[in-house]
Design a protein around this motif. Sequence first.
Motif, PDB file in Angstrom:
ATOM      1  N   THR A  58      -4.853   2.287   6.122  1.00 35.72           N
ATOM      2  CA  THR A  58      -3.923   1.215   6.343  1.00 35.72           C
ATOM      3  C   THR A  58      -4.374  -0.081   6.000  1.00 35.72           C
ATOM      4  OG1 THR A  58      -4.783   0.589   8.466  1.00 35.72           O
ATOM      5  CG2 THR A  58      -3.488   2.408   8.462  1.00 35.72           C
ATOM      6  N   ALA A  59      -3.703  -1.158   6.034  1.00 39.06           N
ATOM      7  CA  ALA A  59      -4.216  -2.525   5.746  1.00 39.06           C
ATOM      8  C   ALA A  59      -5.553  -2.719   6.329  1.00 39.06           C
ATOM      9  CB  ALA A  59      -3.300  -3.453   6.210  1.00 39.06           C
ATOM     10  N   VAL A 109      -0.711  -8.309   6.408  1.00 38.83           N
ATOM     11  CA  VAL A 109       0.808  -8.737   6.741  1.00 38.83           C
ATOM     12  C   VAL A 109       1.352  -7.850   7.568  1.00 38.83           C
ATOM     13  CG1 VAL A 109       2.840  -9.320   5.684  1.00 38.83           C
ATOM     14  CG2 VAL A 109       0.976  -9.725   4.492  1.00 38.83           C
ATOM     15  N   ASP A 110       1.002  -6.470   7.288  1.00 40.86           N
ATOM     16  CA  ASP A 110       1.494  -5.373   8.064  1.00 40.86           C
ATOM     17  C   ASP A 110       0.820  -4.201   7.858  1.00 40.86           C
ATOM     18  OD1 ASP A 110       2.728  -4.037   5.909  1.00 40.86           O
ATOM     19  OD2 ASP A 110       4.569  -5.271   6.111  1.00 40.86           O
ATOM     20  N   ASP A 111       0.838  -3.054   8.387  1.00 39.86           N
ATOM     21  CA  ASP A 111      -0.006  -1.767   8.259  1.00 39.86           C
ATOM     22  C   ASP A 111       0.091  -1.394   6.770  1.00 39.86           C
ATOM     23  OD1 ASP A 111      -0.641  -1.689  10.819  1.00 39.86           O
ATOM     24  OD2 ASP A 111       0.277   0.071  11.327  1.00 39.86           O
ATOM     25  N   LEU A 112       1.087  -1.740   6.083  1.00 38.50           N
ATOM     26  CA  LEU A 112       1.092  -1.452   4.766  1.00 38.50           C
ATOM     27  C   LEU A 112       1.177  -2.467   3.707  1.00 38.50           C
ATOM     28  CD1 LEU A 112       3.380   1.920   4.667  1.00 38.50           C
ATOM     29  CD2 LEU A 112       0.681   1.820   4.492  1.00 38.50           C
ATOM     30  N   THR A 113       0.739  -3.707   3.865  1.00 36.44           N
ATOM     31  CA  THR A 113       0.575  -4.830   3.066  1.00 36.44           C
ATOM     32  C   THR A 113      -0.514  -5.828   3.494  1.00 36.44           C
ATOM     33  OG1 THR A 113       3.031  -4.878   3.204  1.00 36.44           O
ATOM     34  CG2 THR A 113       2.103  -6.553   2.268  1.00 36.44           C
ATOM     35  N   TYR A 166      -4.176  15.731  -0.454  1.00 36.67           N
ATOM     36  CA  TYR A 166      -4.258  14.527  -1.383  1.00 36.67           C
ATOM     37  C   TYR A 166      -2.704  13.910  -1.720  1.00 36.67           C
ATOM     38  CZ  TYR A 166      -5.729  11.546  -5.474  1.00 36.67           C
ATOM     39  OH  TYR A 166      -5.882  10.582  -6.552  1.00 36.67           O
ATOM     40  N   HIS A 167      -2.787  12.575  -1.785  1.00 41.80           N
ATOM     41  CA  HIS A 167      -1.517  11.663  -1.843  1.00 41.80           C
ATOM     42  C   HIS A 167      -0.801  11.834  -3.262  1.00 41.80           C
ATOM     43  CE1 HIS A 167      -3.450   8.411  -3.956  1.00 41.80           C
ATOM     44  NE2 HIS A 167      -4.654   8.622  -3.211  1.00 41.80           N
ATOM     45  N   VAL A 168      -1.282  12.664  -4.206  1.00 36.41           N
ATOM     46  CA  VAL A 168      -0.650  12.399  -5.559  1.00 36.41           C
ATOM     47  C   VAL A 168      -0.026  14.161  -5.380  1.00 36.41           C
ATOM     48  CG1 VAL A 168      -0.615  12.493  -7.930  1.00 36.41           C
ATOM     49  CG2 VAL A 168      -1.890  10.866  -6.605  1.00 36.41           C
ATOM     50  N   LEU A 183       0.798  -1.233   0.070  1.00 37.50           N
ATOM     51  CA  LEU A 183      -0.038  -0.032  -0.025  1.00 37.50           C
ATOM     52  C   LEU A 183       1.017   1.380   0.111  1.00 37.50           C
ATOM     53  CD1 LEU A 183      -2.653  -0.957   2.550  1.00 37.50           C
ATOM     54  CD2 LEU A 183      -2.446  -1.608   0.216  1.00 37.50           C
ATOM     55  N   LYS A 184       0.436   2.512  -0.548  1.00 43.47           N
ATOM     56  CA  LYS A 184       1.110   3.505  -0.664  1.00 43.47           C
ATOM     57  C   LYS A 184       1.007   4.276   0.743  1.00 43.47           C
ATOM     58  CE  LYS A 184       1.016   7.582  -3.651  1.00 43.47           C
ATOM     59  NZ  LYS A 184       0.109   8.531  -4.751  1.00 43.47           N
ATOM     60  N   PRO A 185       2.460   4.484   1.102  1.00 44.38           N
ATOM     61  CA  PRO A 185       2.355   5.124   2.462  1.00 44.38           C
ATOM     62  C   PRO A 185       1.976   6.729   2.704  1.00 44.38           C
ATOM     63  CG  PRO A 185       4.648   5.020   1.574  1.00 44.38           C
ATOM     64  CD  PRO A 185       3.909   4.374   0.719  1.00 44.38           C
TER      65      PRO A 185
END
Length: 595
Positions: free
Chosen positions: A147-148, A179-183, A254-256, A134-136
């Motif tokens: 988050t995940a 798997v974790d916060d970003l996976t 925004y994340h971009v 996932l994009k942080p």
Amino acid sequence: MSSEYIQDMVENLKDGRLSRRSFIRKLAAVGITAPIASQILAWNGVAMANATLEYKPTKAGGGGPLKMLLWQAPTLLNPHFASGTKDQIASRIFYEPLAGWDKEGNLFPQLAAEVPSKANGGLSEDGKTVTWKLKPGVKWHDGKPFTADDVVFTWEYAADPATAAYTTGAYANIKVEKVDDLTVKVIFKEPTPFWADPFVGVAGMIIPKHHFGEYKGAKSREAPANLKPVGTGPYKFVEFKPGDIIRTERNTEYHVANQPFFDTFEVKGGGDAVSAARAVLQTGEYDYAWDSLVEEDVLKRMETGGRGKVSVAVAGDIEFITLNTTDPWTEVDGERSSKKTKHPTLSDPAVRQAINLLIDRDSIQKFIYGRAGIPTASFVNQPKQFKSEKLKYEFSIAKANQILDDAGWKKGSDGIREKDGKKLKYVFQTSINAPRQKVQAIIKQACQKAGIELELKSVTASVFFSSDVANPDTYTKLYTDIEMYTTTQPQPDPERFLNQFTSWEVASKENKWLGRNVSRYTDPEADKAYREAQKELDPAKRAALLIKVNEIFCEANVILPVLSRTKVVSAAQNLAHDHSGWDVDTWNLGAWYRS
């Protein structure tokens, strides 16, 4: 072309002995199109260049207002209840999937940091697991971190039968692990050749656990966020009047980078396709009009105004007719068109075959749709390797009459055919739109010459395509004998598109009429072929299985394809917009700008 030969070409490309252009050209020669070529390369860890809009602004904001006309007005803003394209377009303003589809059918990461491949460890060798990074740094509009946990919750929410989500088919037979916060890891029961369905495109929009957690299952319709979304997208919610207007403001976090360009975004609903196109192409009141379903000669005259431009994108959409094989006039256990019933006359294959022969597809395309459609007898038309070469269409009033004669349907004194006291009289419904009403009239005239009487019914588009379960006139209810509309193929792979031909997707009261099989027709051979296609890793064998599913329904004359539709929209001359035929119009809205 064998899987071994394709794999050899992939290895040659990796080693520099074959160019990407040559690879695509060789596959195209045997009917494998660019979208599928890109999936083959992605599976093998070879990235394809994305065909997305080149974004030129160097900072976010400052672009003023952006105004869109969506003439089928949205009625809700929860993507997992959005059975109509209008509600999917509206939901995508606020919510994003892990990846979307660009105009060439390539996967484009959105909330994902990258597209999974074998090279980056995202795709397992056995085809049973997909790992998404996932994009942080992504935040929900209320400032909470994405988050995940939100991804896992979206799976739990959509897969729960009590939620009665429109997207259930993408999530029902998988398992998703954090798997974790970003996976996250998606686990399939069987080897899965088309893994880019859960969390991708129209069916893949992620919703926040902290806003929907209390509303999973039976309470799903009670969530305030169904009408007041809190997403991760480029624009934040300001106001929504169902059936009228959506107002938003720029998401300053925004994340971009440097997106979005516009300060506000407004979507006005209602009206019709002609007035919407005119408001962009001639008067310039709006910047963008969705689905310019306007007669070709009218659209060309509008273009001469010089204020706007018409954009056409290749797509897998289909304008088609459904013949109801259940009884829409008898109520069983609180629902009409119940799968427990049988239509008194359309359950006769001869009647369905005759009606199919009474559709003048060539005239419909030539005089009404123009560049917006291509006559077809196949439900799936794009990509080409999934189109049936066996299915052919024909217009013949004489043959239709002969078939009905042979089946024992005799004309009465009123000219209408009947047998055993049952007449061939039907209600034929579609949405209110000038081209569709003209198509209805053409078919009605031909049917009259064969002793079939059609009562034409036109339903306001915002009602016909509504996701409101209390509305009796939605296309998913099919409370008439015959109906016509366009359905959208949301991906450059027809697997999810064809699940509307399976028994487990039958629309019913139980699933709040959000099951994708609106026809209610089922066939065990279609179910079997579909299940086999879901785990067949050989591309040619898998395509043959999906073609079989398509052919079973078309040859039964329950589904009557009319036109393979392109996506036609109207846009201001100075608007740079990202128009993909494989995703909804707002799929990459943050990248739009004024040149």
